[in-house]
Design a protein around this motif. Structure first.
Motif, mmCIF file in Angstrom:
data_model
loop_
_atom_site.group_PDB
_atom_site.id
_atom_site.type_symbol
_atom_site.label_atom_id
_atom_site.label_comp_id
_atom_site.label_asym_id
_atom_site.label_seq_id
_atom_site.Cartn_x
_atom_site.Cartn_y
_atom_site.Cartn_z
ATOM 1 N N GLY A 1 0.798 -1.219 0.000
ATOM 2 C CA GLY A 1 0.000 0.000 0.000
ATOM 3 C C GLY A 1 0.825 1.260 0.000
ATOM 4 O O GLY A 1 0.482 2.249 -0.671
ATOM 5 N N VAL A 2 1.952 1.251 0.739
ATOM 6 C CA VAL A 2 2.810 2.442 0.792
ATOM 7 C C VAL A 2 3.339 2.782 -0.592
ATOM 8 O O VAL A 2 3.291 3.938 -1.027
ATOM 9 C CB VAL A 2 3.978 2.228 1.782
ATOM 10 N N GLN A 3 3.847 1.750 -1.301
ATOM 11 C CA GLN A 3 4.395 1.997 -2.641
ATOM 12 C C GLN A 3 3.309 2.436 -3.622
ATOM 13 O O GLN A 3 3.543 3.287 -4.475
ATOM 14 C CB GLN A 3 5.100 0.738 -3.177
ATOM 15 N N ARG A 4 2.116 1.867 -3.492
ATOM 16 C CA ARG A 4 1.053 2.166 -4.458
ATOM 17 C C ARG A 4 0.422 3.533 -4.251
ATOM 18 O O ARG A 4 0.151 4.258 -5.211
ATOM 19 C CB ARG A 4 -0.037 1.083 -4.386
ATOM 20 N N TRP A 5 0.208 3.912 -2.993
ATOM 21 C CA TRP A 5 -0.579 5.108 -2.729
ATOM 22 C C TRP A 5 0.217 6.293 -2.177
ATOM 23 O O TRP A 5 -0.019 7.443 -2.572
ATOM 24 C CB TRP A 5 -1.721 4.776 -1.753
ATOM 25 N N LEU A 6 1.166 6.013 -1.272
ATOM 26 C CA LEU A 6 1.864 7.122 -0.619
ATOM 27 C C LEU A 6 3.097 7.591 -1.383
ATOM 28 O O LEU A 6 3.385 8.784 -1.432
ATOM 29 C CB LEU A 6 2.255 6.735 0.811
ATOM 30 N N VAL A 7 3.851 6.642 -1.978
ATOM 31 C CA VAL A 7 5.075 7.027 -2.685
ATOM 32 C C VAL A 7 4.815 8.045 -3.791
ATOM 33 O O VAL A 7 5.564 9.017 -3.937
ATOM 34 C CB VAL A 7 5.820 5.784 -3.226
ATOM 35 N N PRO A 8 3.766 7.874 -4.624
ATOM 36 C CA PRO A 8 3.521 8.894 -5.656
ATOM 37 C C PRO A 8 3.319 10.294 -5.071
ATOM 38 O O PRO A 8 3.687 11.289 -5.693
ATOM 39 C CB PRO A 8 2.249 8.382 -6.346
ATOM 40 N N VAL A 9 2.736 10.361 -3.875
ATOM 41 C CA VAL A 9 2.532 11.660 -3.227
ATOM 42 C C VAL A 9 3.849 12.205 -2.690
ATOM 43 O O VAL A 9 4.136 13.401 -2.788
ATOM 44 C CB VAL A 9 1.494 11.526 -2.087
ATOM 45 N N TRP A 10 4.656 11.321 -2.108
ATOM 46 C CA TRP A 10 5.929 11.735 -1.514
ATOM 47 C C TRP A 10 7.022 12.003 -2.549
ATOM 48 O O TRP A 10 7.980 12.729 -2.269
ATOM 49 C CB TRP A 10 6.451 10.644 -0.573
ATOM 50 N N ARG A 11 6.892 11.400 -3.746
ATOM 51 C CA ARG A 11 8.009 11.402 -4.691
ATOM 52 C C ARG A 11 8.618 12.786 -4.959
ATOM 53 O O ARG A 11 9.841 12.913 -5.032
ATOM 54 C CB ARG A 11 7.576 10.747 -6.018
ATOM 55 N N PRO A 12 7.813 13.846 -5.099
ATOM 56 C CA PRO A 12 8.436 15.153 -5.350
ATOM 57 C C PRO A 12 9.357 15.624 -4.223
ATOM 58 O O PRO A 12 10.199 16.498 -4.430
ATOM 59 C CB PRO A 12 7.230 16.095 -5.501
ATOM 60 N N PHE A 13 9.186 15.040 -3.036
ATOM 61 C CA PHE A 13 9.980 15.466 -1.888
ATOM 62 C C PHE A 13 11.139 14.512 -1.588
ATOM 63 O O PHE A 13 11.916 14.735 -0.659
ATOM 64 C CB PHE A 13 9.083 15.584 -0.650
ATOM 65 N N MET A 14 11.233 13.446 -2.358
ATOM 66 C CA MET A 14 12.294 12.461 -2.133
ATOM 67 C C MET A 14 13.614 12.920 -2.742
ATOM 68 O O MET A 14 13.644 13.744 -3.653
ATOM 69 C CB MET A 14 11.906 11.114 -2.749
ATOM 70 N N LYS A 15 14.695 12.328 -2.254
ATOM 71 C CA LYS A 15 16.017 12.608 -2.812
ATOM 72 C C LYS A 15 16.147 11.968 -4.192
ATOM 73 O O LYS A 15 15.547 10.924 -4.472
ATOM 74 C CB LYS A 15 17.120 12.016 -1.923
ATOM 75 N N SER A 16 16.981 12.567 -5.030
ATOM 76 C CA SER A 16 17.350 11.926 -6.284
ATOM 77 C C SER A 16 18.327 10.797 -5.959
ATOM 78 O O SER A 16 18.963 10.792 -4.895
ATOM 79 C CB SER A 16 18.039 12.929 -7.203
ATOM 80 N N PRO A 17 18.478 9.796 -6.845
ATOM 81 C CA PRO A 17 19.463 8.751 -6.603
ATOM 82 C C PRO A 17 20.877 9.309 -6.374
ATOM 83 O O PRO A 17 21.618 8.784 -5.534
ATOM 84 C CB PRO A 17 19.393 7.908 -7.885
ATOM 85 N N ALA A 18 21.242 10.377 -7.091
ATOM 86 C CA ALA A 18 22.572 10.961 -6.911
ATOM 87 C C ALA A 18 22.754 11.480 -5.493
ATOM 88 O O ALA A 18 23.808 11.281 -4.871
ATOM 89 C CB ALA A 18 22.799 12.081 -7.924
ATOM 90 N N ARG A 19 21.732 12.136 -4.957
ATOM 91 C CA ARG A 19 21.813 12.620 -3.578
ATOM 92 C C ARG A 19 21.778 11.461 -2.591
ATOM 93 O O ARG A 19 22.435 11.489 -1.547
ATOM 94 C CB ARG A 19 20.681 13.602 -3.296
ATOM 95 N N GLY A 20 21.005 10.432 -2.933
ATOM 96 C CA GLY A 20 20.931 9.267 -2.061
ATOM 97 C C GLY A 20 22.236 8.504 -1.987
ATOM 98 O O GLY A 20 22.494 7.801 -1.001
#
Length: 301
Positions: free
Chosen positions: A212-231
């Motif tokens: 459920g987290v990947q399906r529903w919450l991640v799309p909402v959070w994605r703009p605030f997540m780090k890029s792979p380079a920053r990660g």
């Protein structure tokens, strides 16, 4: 390791075809390292290796292995020992999360097998080469999810009760326990072992069997997540930073040492997890000795 250049050093990165692993490999290649990446599919891994070679310059090797299979981990270790005359840094980056319970070819729960047993076995099989290349480093990508983890020795494989998030948190705590126990076992050597939290990074992680987290919450959070380079910044920092030479048995986040979960400092649990992991992976010596390396060179059993 002195200076910011990685010229002359060889780094092996698992899970190097995408996300944080690819960004880690590219960053180290740009610093002059000879980089070897491990991916599940040969064509894709070789393609990414070519891309990193062009973008980062230098030599980039490709290794293909399904790390959820212990036989594949042994084959990978054997090939790495044949093709890499030195290994200065091993970055245990590969990992995954599944909402439902999957069983590997070895009959193991997939999250535990890929996230913990694979780096445990691979590191042990490569330890002699790391010692020969010393000062050398083992960098293991964990997660702050370990803070919610508990090692259920009575049900490590989730046979009685399975929850994808709980299995993932357990595996990430296992990463930290393994790192600390490895550091204790290597304290008389010039090989260090540290773990890290990369941050919340926008990748395809968990997309194969999303909960459920990947399906529903991640799309909402994605703009605030780090890029792979920053990660990848903390992984790269632990791989090369001169000031970390000799620093071992620590947990890092945002490039800084942090306190990990209280349970991660339980030495008795760490030693027990090591013993159980050695049994589950068929590690003969249990500490990366000559017998284990010989088995890796021979393809294992």
């Amino acid at each position: 390791m002195n200076g910011t250049s990685m010229t002359g050093r060889t780094v092996l990165v698992t899970g190097g075809t995408g996300g944080i692993g690819r960004a880690t490999a590219l960053g180290l290649a740009r610093m002059g390292a000879r980089v070897a990446i491990v991916g599940r599919y040969r064509d894709r891994t070789e393609g990414v290796a070519r891309e990193i070679r062009v973008a980062g310059g230098g030599e980039v090797e490709a290794f293909a292995a399904d790390l959820s299979s212990m036989a594949e981990v042994r084959r990978l270790a054997g090939e790495a020992l044949e093709r890499l005359s030195r290994i200065d840094v091993l970055v245990n980056n590969a990992g995954g999360q599944w909402a439902t319970r999957h069983v590997t070819v070895d009959g193991l729960e997939r999250t535990f097998a890929l996230n913990h047993l694979a780096p445990f076995l691979l590191t042990n099989l490569l330890l002699n080469r790391l010692r020969q290349s010393a000062p050398a480093r083992v960098v293991t990508v964990s997660s702050n999810a370990h803070l919610m983890g508990r090692i259920d020795f009575d049900d490590l494989q989730g046979e009685r009760s399975f929850d994808g998030g709980r299995a993932y948190s357990q595996s990430k705590l296992a990463n930290v326990l393994f790192t600390y126990e490895l550091a204790r076992r290597l304290r008389t050597t010039s090989v260090t072992a540290n773990a890290l939290h990369p941050g919340v990074v926008s990748t395809a992680f968990g997309g194969e069997d999303p909960g459920g987290v990947q399906r529903w919450l991640v799309p909402v959070w994605r703009p605030f997540m780090k890029s792979p380079a920053r990660g990848a910044v903390t992984s790269i920092h632990l791989a090369y930073a001169p000031e970390l030479e000799g620093v071992t048995g620590r947990f890092f986040a945002a490039g800084k040492p942090r306190r990990s979960a209280r349970s991660s400092y339980d030495e008795e649990a760490a030693a027990r997890l090591w013993r159980v992991s050695a049994e589950l992976t068929g590690l003969s010596g249990g500490s990366g000795g000559a017998d284990d390396e010989a088995a890796a060179r021979g393809g294992g059993q």
